[in-house]
Design an enzyme around this catalytic site. Structure first.
Site, PDB file in Angstrom:
ATOM      1  N   CYS A  14      27.049   4.416   0.140  1.00  0.00           N
ATOM      2  CA  CYS A  14      28.214   5.211  -0.217  1.00  0.00           C
ATOM      3  C   CYS A  14      27.763   6.572  -0.744  1.00  0.00           C
ATOM      4  O   CYS A  14      26.563   6.833  -0.894  1.00  0.00           O
ATOM      5  CB  CYS A  14      29.064   4.493  -1.265  1.00  0.00           C
ATOM      6  N   CYS A  82     -17.850  19.567  10.999  1.00  0.00           N
ATOM      7  CA  CYS A  82     -18.061  19.248   9.583  1.00  0.00           C
ATOM      8  C   CYS A  82     -16.721  19.057   8.891  1.00  0.00           C
ATOM      9  O   CYS A  82     -15.662  19.199   9.514  1.00  0.00           O
ATOM     10  CB  CYS A  82     -18.853  20.349   8.889  1.00  0.00           C
ATOM     11  N   ASP A 488       0.997 -17.295  -5.654  1.00  0.00           N
ATOM     12  CA  ASP A 488       2.176 -18.130  -5.411  1.00  0.00           C
ATOM     13  C   ASP A 488       1.683 -19.548  -5.150  1.00  0.00           C
ATOM     14  O   ASP A 488       0.590 -19.737  -4.608  1.00  0.00           O
ATOM     15  CB  ASP A 488       2.935 -17.591  -4.198  1.00  0.00           C
ATOM     16  N   ASP A 686       2.805 -15.891   0.646  1.00  0.00           N
ATOM     17  CA  ASP A 686       2.908 -16.104   2.098  1.00  0.00           C
ATOM     18  C   ASP A 686       4.334 -16.153   2.606  1.00  0.00           C
ATOM     19  O   ASP A 686       4.556 -16.270   3.797  1.00  0.00           O
ATOM     20  CB  ASP A 686       2.202 -17.412   2.490  1.00  0.00           C
ATOM     21  N   ASP A 690       8.238 -13.692  -1.217  1.00  0.00           N
ATOM     22  CA  ASP A 690       7.110 -13.063  -1.928  1.00  0.00           C
ATOM     23  C   ASP A 690       7.030 -11.568  -1.642  1.00  0.00           C
ATOM     24  O   ASP A 690       6.307 -10.843  -2.332  1.00  0.00           O
ATOM     25  CB  ASP A 690       5.772 -13.702  -1.507  1.00  0.00           C
TER      26      ASP A 690
END
Length: 793
Positions: A14, A82, A488, A686, A690
């Site tokens: 919005c 370089c 976890d 995993d 998470d």
């Protein structure tokens, strides 16, 4: 001069969102004007580039809770000599309207550009690179074979030039040695003889330095080529004047030998740089070259590039799976060690996924291609490693800033050296020229430019070889600071494949309780719900769909079965629904102390019983956690399980810091709390839930056996799903940072000592040329030592 930029914004819902972004942007120091168009989803910002960067603007948008949509492209560059060349290209790209950030990696010879495709095109970028004297093309349009062929062609060309230069320079060097012993050979001392030998070296072998110097000066910058061209030209022209017009010592051997030594250095550098990207070559080498597809009822071998999604492919024993897909007929065992690191073949049957580049060991099968070309798992891994190797670590910024002003500073030092020797020396032109030439030759920023990117290239490549994908140099650098790791539980510490261990009805039969729980969980994707469903299927139960289903994250599920409402979940869900569980408390405590997760099953009026599920700890979790603790890293476990169950699992793996009963949406808050305590936090997970925590952590680490969302949000991905990869990744980061610091130290010390020595006349131009040539080689060679890094898992 103020700069105007347009940012494409995502996430606005919005006009209030637009106002919030405007306010956040206006607070950035240096922003003169910020206006956000909600309908166009764009922010126009006028800012002072001296006070603010595009990174500051993007951060302001993200801090307000929104995101900036950016296109990204990698350009392959040619003609750089370089770090000053890299700085010139970077500056040219960053000047383009619509470019948010351009980063040039001198060692990888690539530019990574984040941009708005509605404002600037890749063609504009290529033109900007060409305007400052270099060549560019899209990296994804260059095949690995062509890149390899071009590198080999460059090396062959440098070898030819070196051989020519050595042959022509050898008599000049011999004359210099003989003169040192007071032996004079008339032919060798003849000006015409020296001129004839030195001229091809100066203008044929040295042509590349003149060309580079011309383009650099045309682009209003100065690089190594400018120093080399200027230093050798002064020695060459001065020798012509002394040899043919005014008499005196000639320095043809100085200009010739300097070019010879620098050409040798560049050859050795090219050979060494080729070895820094061996990880990419190994990954590309894993790809199958052909695929046996069935078209119009006929089997035919076609190049793997021509395989299309939906093609049916036949794979026989001993062959590589060409692309990703799903088996539709037959079964076999596949060697997936290239992806998982596991040497044991994995059994596959109809319906199972297969990954391109894995090896079929035994049976013949057919599969349907689902991902081809750049979409395959291996292609994505190669892309991630390439992007990481082309990225720039924050520590490199300092070296880049120094390199950008280094060459002009050296030119000033050389002029001052010449003037001072002319005034305070013996007054001869030769006495003043030699130290000035030595300053020009020795002070090359090549070593500075190579110090960081070569180490990053080898480090990220070494990680890829060991199943650790690091998204970029920034993340490899940050990982060495990690002192706290949050793991976890489900799918990270544990296998994420729980099984039903106990079914305890309060009244009635086991089968009835398990059936109700399974129907309620049928639409759930939670591993605990899947375990209940699998157990019921195993027992052959009839499992119709629930009439209504609702997942309540962090609590459980609610379902309507045969017109009746049922709940399956934890204590919090039962308390929420005012269901008394007092008479089951002893059983719950007993199960939880065994490390099992107890799921309560109830109607909307009373508790029906308990279904207990246990997840087994991964084989090497305890070993990995012990290794992290030995490295003085605090380890935490985070889970939605209740405290008693969580602590039981934590005890099994040796974790004392437990964050239990954490709802998925609150995981990121726990990460931030640790960061507020001054911890440098890595989050390891995993699952989809998470992803916010992975993004909130200083370093997010995803388990590669998990979801694509988690891997996308993470900075580092462990393909094998083995937690021992975490300490290995941190050790690799520490080893890489040590290597970078060694490189930067030697690059800085070399110039800090070398320039004064040259200015005081203590280095001859020839020794200065040799030192300059081999400084770059030493830095790349030191970086290559990282290839000996041992991953102990």
């Amino acid at each position: 001069m103020d700069k105007k930029i347009s940012l494409r914004i995502s996430g606005m819902s919005c006009a209030a969102c637009a106002a919030a972004i405007e306010k956040s942007l206006s607070r950035v120091q240096g922003v003169k004007e910020a206006s956000v168009n909600f309908a166009a989803e764009k922010a126009m910002v006028v800012y002072d580039p001296e006070q603010a960067t595009t990174d500051d603007l993007i951060k302001a948008v993200r801090d307000a809770g929104y995101d900036v949509i950016m296109d990204k492209v990698q350009l392959r560059l040619k003609g750089m000599s370089c770090a000053a060349c890299a700085a010139a290209i970077e500056k040219a790209l960053n000047r383009l309207d619509g470019v948010y950030d351009a980063s040039v990696n001198f060692a990888a010879e690539k530019a990574t550009v984040e941009y708005d495709s509605s404002m600037v095109s890749v063609r504009d970028m290529i033109k900007a690179v060409e305007d400052v004297g270099y060549e560019a093309e899209r990296a994804d349009e260059v095949s690995s074979d062509r890149e390899q062929a071009e590198r080999e062609k460059e090396i062959r060309g440098r070898k030819r030039m070196l051989i020519l230069s050595v042959i022509l320079s050898a008599p000049l060097v011999l004359n210099m040695i003989l003169e040192a012993f007071n032996i004079h050979v008339p032919l060798f001392m003849n000006p015409w003889f020296q001129f004839i030998l030195a001229t091809p070296v100066q203008f044929i072998v040295g042509a590349t330095y003149y060309k580079g110097a011309y383009h650099a000066l045309k682009g209003r910058s100065a690089n190594m080529d400018v120093l080399v061209a200027m230093g050798t030209t002064v020695a060459y022209v001065y020798s012509i004047f002394t040899g043919f017009f005014i008499g005196g010592d000639m320095y043809f051997e100085a200009s010739a030998v300097i070019i010879t030594l620098i050409t040798l250095g560049k050859l050795l550098e090219a050979l060494a740089k080729g070895r820094t990207s061996e990880a990419i070559k190994k990954l590309i080498g894993l790809q199958a070259k052909t695929a046996r597809v069935i078209r119009d009822g006929q089997e035919m071998d076609i190049p793997v590039e021509d395989v299309e999604v939906g093609d049916v492919i036949v794979v026989r024993p001993g062959e590589k799976v060409p692309v990703d897909g799903v088996i539709i007929e037959g079964n076999s065992s596949l060697d997936e060690s290239m992806l998982t690191g596991e040497s044991m073949p994995v059994d596959k049957k109809a319906g199972d996924e297969v990954i391109g580049a894995t090896i079929n060991k035994y049976g013949t099968f057919k599969f349907r291609a689902t991902k081809v070309g750049r979409d395959t798992v291996l292609a994505q891994i190669i892309k991630m490693v390439e992007e990481a190797q082309g990225s720039k670590a924050p520590i490199q910024r300092l070296a880049d800033q120094i390199s950008g002003i280094f060459v002009p500073t050296v030119l000033v030092i050389a002029i001052v050296t010449f003037v001072l020797w002319l005034i305070f020396g013996d007054g001869t032109l030769a006495t003043a020229l030699i130290p000035a030439i030595s300053v020009l030759i020795i002070a090359c920023p090549c070593a500075l430019g190579l110090a960081t990117p070569t180490s990053i290239m080898v480090g990220t490549g070494k990680g890829a070889e060991n199943g650790i994908l690091i998204k970029g140099g920034e993340h490899l650098e940050r990982a060495h600071n990690i002192n706290a790791v949050i793991l976890d539980k489900t799918g990270t510490i544990t296998k994420g494949q729980p099984e039903v261990t106990d079914v305890l009805p309060l009244n009635g039969r086991d089968d009835d309780l398990l059936r109700i729980a399974a129907i309620a969980e049928k639409a759930s994707e939670h591993p605990l719900g899947v375990a209940i469903l699998e157990k019921a299927k195993e027992l052959g139960m009839d499992l119709p769909d629930a009439e209504r289903f609702e997942a309540i994250p962090g609590y459980g599920v609610e379902a309507v079965i045969d017109g009746k409402t049922y709940y399956v979940g934890n204590r919090k869900l039962m308390r929420e629904k005012n269901i008394d569980i007092q008479n089951a408390e002893d059983e719950l405590i007993s199960l939880e102390e065994e490390g099992k997760t107890a799921m309560l099953v109830a109607t909307d009026q009373k508790l029906l019983g308990i279904v207990a599920v246990a997840d087994t700890v991964k084989e090497h979790s305890k070993e990995a956690i012990e290794e992290l603790q030995k490295m003085s890293i605090d380890v935490y476990m985070i889970t939605g399980d209740n405290e008693r169950t969580a602590k039981a699992i934590a005890r099994q793996v040796g974790i004392s810091n437990v964050m239990a009963e954490v709802l998925p949406e609150h995981k990121a808050e726990q990460v931030l709390k640790l960061k507020e305590q001054g911890k440098f936090v890595a989050m390891v997970g995993d699952g989809i839930n998470d992803a916010p925590a992975l993004a909130a952590a200083d370093v997010g680490i995803a388990i590669g056996t998990g979801t694509d969302v988690a891997m996308e949000a993470a900075d580092i991905t462990l393909i094998r799903g083995d937690l021992r990869g975490i300490p290995v990744a941190i050790k690799l980061s520490r080893a890489t940072m040590r290597n970078i610091k060694q490189n930067l130290f030697w690059a800085f010390i070399y110039n800090t000592i070398g320039i004064p020595f040259a200015a005081f006349g203590l280095l001859s131009p020839i020794i200065a040329g040799a030192a300059m040539a081999f400084s770059s080689v030493s830095v790349v060679t030191n970086a290559l030592r990282l290839r000996r890094f041992k991953a102990e898992y």
